[in-house]
Design an enzyme around this catalytic site. Sequence first.
Site, PDB file in Angstrom:
ATOM      1  N   ASN A 150      71.302 -32.615   0.555  1.00  0.00           N
ATOM      2  CA  ASN A 150      72.192 -32.277   1.683  1.00  0.00           C
ATOM      3  C   ASN A 150      73.225 -33.359   1.982  1.00  0.00           C
ATOM      4  O   ASN A 150      74.365 -33.052   2.328  1.00  0.00           O
ATOM      5  CB  ASN A 150      71.365 -31.934   2.925  1.00  0.00           C
ATOM      6  N   GLY A 226      62.995 -35.398   1.608  1.00  0.00           N
ATOM      7  CA  GLY A 226      63.068 -34.028   1.107  1.00  0.00           C
ATOM      8  C   GLY A 226      62.213 -33.119   1.960  1.00  0.00           C
ATOM      9  O   GLY A 226      61.906 -33.428   3.119  1.00  0.00           O
ATOM     10  N   THR A 228      59.006 -30.879   3.441  1.00  0.00           N
ATOM     11  CA  THR A 228      57.641 -31.249   3.832  1.00  0.00           C
ATOM     12  C   THR A 228      56.628 -30.884   2.734  1.00  0.00           C
ATOM     13  O   THR A 228      55.694 -31.642   2.460  1.00  0.00           O
ATOM     14  CB  THR A 228      57.295 -30.585   5.177  1.00  0.00           C
ATOM     15  N   THR A 230      57.116 -30.728  -0.537  1.00  0.00           N
ATOM     16  CA  THR A 230      57.214 -31.707  -1.630  1.00  0.00           C
ATOM     17  C   THR A 230      56.582 -33.028  -1.179  1.00  0.00           C
ATOM     18  O   THR A 230      55.891 -33.691  -1.961  1.00  0.00           O
ATOM     19  CB  THR A 230      58.684 -31.936  -2.039  1.00  0.00           C
ATOM     20  N   GLU A 248      60.315 -39.047   4.426  1.00  0.00           N
ATOM     21  CA  GLU A 248      61.239 -38.491   5.424  1.00  0.00           C
ATOM     22  C   GLU A 248      61.361 -37.016   5.123  1.00  0.00           C
ATOM     23  O   GLU A 248      61.976 -36.625   4.119  1.00  0.00           O
ATOM     24  CB  GLU A 248      62.614 -39.166   5.309  1.00  0.00           C
ATOM     25  N   CYS A 282      69.111 -32.727   8.257  1.00  0.00           N
ATOM     26  CA  CYS A 282      67.746 -32.683   8.778  1.00  0.00           C
ATOM     27  C   CYS A 282      67.718 -32.900  10.290  1.00  0.00           C
ATOM     28  O   CYS A 282      66.749 -32.558  10.943  1.00  0.00           O
ATOM     29  CB  CYS A 282      66.892 -33.740   8.078  1.00  0.00           C
ATOM     30  N   GLU A 461      62.548 -45.482   8.331  1.00  0.00           N
ATOM     31  CA  GLU A 461      63.580 -46.194   7.579  1.00  0.00           C
ATOM     32  C   GLU A 461      64.468 -46.919   8.587  1.00  0.00           C
ATOM     33  O   GLU A 461      64.210 -46.915   9.779  1.00  0.00           O
ATOM     34  CB  GLU A 461      64.395 -45.191   6.756  1.00  0.00           C
TER      35      GLU A 461
HETATM   36  P1  NDP Z   1      62.971 -30.996  -1.962  1.00  0.00           P
HETATM   37  O1  NDP Z   1      61.700 -31.454  -1.372  1.00  0.00           O
HETATM   38  O2  NDP Z   1      62.997 -29.709  -2.672  1.00  0.00           O
HETATM   39  O3  NDP Z   1      63.543 -32.070  -2.986  1.00  0.00           O
HETATM   40  C1  NDP Z   1      63.765 -33.424  -2.641  1.00  0.00           C
HETATM   41  C2  NDP Z   1      63.749 -34.274  -3.901  1.00  0.00           C
HETATM   42  O4  NDP Z   1      62.432 -34.282  -4.444  1.00  0.00           O
HETATM   43  C3  NDP Z   1      64.657 -33.745  -5.001  1.00  0.00           C
HETATM   44  O5  NDP Z   1      65.229 -34.812  -5.695  1.00  0.00           O
HETATM   45  C4  NDP Z   1      63.660 -32.973  -5.850  1.00  0.00           C
HETATM   46  O6  NDP Z   1      64.129 -32.773  -7.138  1.00  0.00           O
HETATM   47  C5  NDP Z   1      62.487 -33.918  -5.802  1.00  0.00           C
HETATM   48  N1  NDP Z   1      61.201 -33.340  -6.201  1.00  0.00           N
HETATM   49  C6  NDP Z   1      60.796 -32.051  -6.171  1.00  0.00           C
HETATM   50  N2  NDP Z   1      59.535 -31.942  -6.651  1.00  0.00           N
HETATM   51  C7  NDP Z   1      59.121 -33.195  -6.979  1.00  0.00           C
HETATM   52  C8  NDP Z   1      57.939 -33.745  -7.538  1.00  0.00           C
HETATM   53  N3  NDP Z   1      56.880 -33.006  -7.882  1.00  0.00           N
HETATM   54  N4  NDP Z   1      57.871 -35.068  -7.747  1.00  0.00           N
HETATM   55  C9  NDP Z   1      58.909 -35.859  -7.416  1.00  0.00           C
HETATM   56  N5  NDP Z   1      60.063 -35.399  -6.914  1.00  0.00           N
HETATM   57  C10 NDP Z   1      60.183 -34.086  -6.691  1.00  0.00           C
HETATM   58  O7  NDP Z   1      64.025 -31.009  -0.774  1.00  0.00           O
HETATM   59  P2  NDP Z   1      65.523 -30.504  -0.810  1.00  0.00           P
HETATM   60  O8  NDP Z   1      66.278 -31.219  -1.863  1.00  0.00           O
HETATM   61  O9  NDP Z   1      65.510 -29.015  -0.779  1.00  0.00           O
HETATM   62  O10 NDP Z   1      66.078 -31.074   0.581  1.00  0.00           O
HETATM   63  C11 NDP Z   1      65.993 -30.399   1.774  1.00  0.00           C
HETATM   64  C12 NDP Z   1      64.849 -30.932   2.617  1.00  0.00           C
HETATM   65  O11 NDP Z   1      65.042 -32.319   2.850  1.00  0.00           O
HETATM   66  C13 NDP Z   1      64.784 -30.295   3.981  1.00  0.00           C
HETATM   67  O12 NDP Z   1      63.446 -29.976   4.283  1.00  0.00           O
HETATM   68  C14 NDP Z   1      65.272 -31.376   4.903  1.00  0.00           C
HETATM   69  O13 NDP Z   1      64.795 -31.305   6.223  1.00  0.00           O
HETATM   70  C15 NDP Z   1      64.788 -32.602   4.221  1.00  0.00           C
HETATM   71  N6  NDP Z   1      65.532 -33.775   4.666  1.00  0.00           N
HETATM   72  C16 NDP Z   1      64.909 -34.691   5.458  1.00  0.00           C
HETATM   73  C17 NDP Z   1      65.601 -35.780   5.943  1.00  0.00           C
HETATM   74  C18 NDP Z   1      64.928 -36.829   6.782  1.00  0.00           C
HETATM   75  O14 NDP Z   1      65.499 -37.901   6.928  1.00  0.00           O
HETATM   76  N7  NDP Z   1      63.757 -36.589   7.334  1.00  0.00           N
HETATM   77  C19 NDP Z   1      67.028 -35.973   5.631  1.00  0.00           C
HETATM   78  C20 NDP Z   1      67.573 -34.941   4.776  1.00  0.00           C
HETATM   79  C21 NDP Z   1      66.848 -33.882   4.312  1.00  0.00           C
HETATM   80  P3  NDP Z   1      65.022 -31.471  -7.479  1.00  0.00           P
HETATM   81  O15 NDP Z   1      66.111 -31.345  -6.526  1.00  0.00           O
HETATM   82  O16 NDP Z   1      65.508 -31.811  -8.807  1.00  0.00           O
HETATM   83  O17 NDP Z   1      64.062 -30.324  -7.408  1.00  0.00           O
END
Ligand code: NDP
Length: 480
Positions: A150, A226, A228, A230, A248, A282, A461
């Site tokens: 995002n 990412g 929750t 994951t 996060e 987020c 963080e």
């Molecule tokens: P995901 O959890 O789908 O992916 C996040 C990252 O994790 C990506 O790089 C993804 O790779 C990677 N990933 C997926 N599976 C694995 C695994 N088994 N092992 C290691 N890495 C893995 O999240 P999104 O990218 O869809 O992001 C959106 C989410 O992020 C929302 O829930 C949002 O709320 C949250 N978010 C939280 C923030 C915070 O500060 N709390 C800030 C911004 C977003 P790939 O993309 O290649 O699948």
Amino acid sequence: MKKIQNYVDGRLLEPAGGKYLDNYDPSRGKVYSLIPDSSSEDVQLAVDAAKKAFPGWSAKTAKERSEIMNRVSGLIHENLGRLAEAESLDNGKPLKLAKTVDIPRARDNFSFFATAILHDEDPFYNMGESGFNYTLRKPIGVVGCISPWNLPLYLFTWKIAPALAAGNCVVAKPSEVTPMTAYLLSELCMEAGMPPGVLNIVHGTGPGAGQPIIEHPEVKAISFTGGTKTGEHIARTAAPMFKKLSLELGGKNPNIIFADCDFDKAVKTSVLSSFANQGQICLCGSRIFIERSIYETFKKAFVERVKALKVGPPQGEDSKMGAVVSQAHMEKVLGYIELAKEEGGSILTGGRTAPQEGEFSGGYYIEPTVIEGLEYTCRTNQEEIFGPVVTLTPFDSEEEVLKMANSTAYGLAATIWTHNLNRAHRVAAGVDSGIIWINCWLVRDLRTLFGGMKASGVGREGGYEALHFFTEPKNVCLQF
Ligand code: NDP
């Protein structure tokens, strides 16, 4: 077609298996570049390079590390226009947003942590006549940083900058959905003279490239942002290996509007906190709770402003909202709008795709959507949608709004609008969120704690919290 490369041991490399994935431009719905589909073999090369680089990087003085990181920051600044264009194309966000928020913040992440290490101090506990204690902090070694789509470069650098500044070597994976600016950053790191192996960027899918990072025994800490689900998976994998973890995760943030607020500012800022970056931040306030005495007036003013938001191609000067990040995500968001209707919600504005013309007709555009009439306990109000969809709910008392605000599994951020000082502090203390804004939203000071409670994450963080996460502290006690 442009081929993104991994950045390993100071060089740009093809993935070991030679396989690539399609990278989409969400504003047109078309493939425009290729991403390495990396595997554990690529991660192993990156870990080897990081291990080799660690003794040299960690032995550098804070000033030496700071100088290199500041050079990267300077290069991000010099390339701001180019990076913003790349970010907007890769993610679908308005170019203006990338230019004013994403890229400047990536630059600042590097300079902030580059200078923070020059001013950090560690505790010293004097035991008087008998001796003293002090804290000795050492970098951890090789650490993993995994970020979402995002705010691609913004969140990627928010992790790698403190990790590098603290003296670690990094194996990082950006989201496969938005890899371009991380790739451009690798070129800038080479130009800045970052020693080989200090930062390694491996592109690919979560299971293919992310999983080997989190389960690698030599990767001693994982900083992840990412979803929750994951995060849960990462914790399950990494915790039994006793890795340090910073998670996060998702949010379902309440935006609480009391009748005594600065009405115009609350309406204006709520439009932003609902729909900035197509609602894909987020920290967006997706559940708006409004004190009943101003519910109808607020609703009218809010919906009027939302209707005026222009959805259009990210490059358009007057586009306030661009495309959402992918077709799959568009379908997920539209699915939630259908669910809201089934749950009894009324769509006050939006609710559909926002088709564009010509070359942008295949893009993923959704109208900003405002829904009312839902129970606070329904799925639409409990699950993270992460798109341009908000709900409006009236409340009668502080107690009631706190109950509704705290009813979800999440606890990331909250916004409170009131001029009653006592109430502002009471509600801030009562709401289960790690980040709280009173009469403002997304005002950031990089020294402050950043992170969520409950299913929104573990750890914080920001500032010294992030720097300290990337160190292993020792207490040293000396008796005279
Ligand atoms: P995901 O959890 O789908 O992916 C996040 C990252 O994790 C990506 O790089 C993804 O790779 C990677 N990933 C997926 N599976 C694995 C695994 N088994 N092992 C290691 N890495 C893995 O999240 P999104 O990218 O869809 O992001 C959106 C989410 O992020 C929302 O829930 C949002 O709320 C949250 N978010 C939280 C923030 C915070 O500060 N709390 C800030 C911004 C977003 P790939 O993309 O290649 O699948």
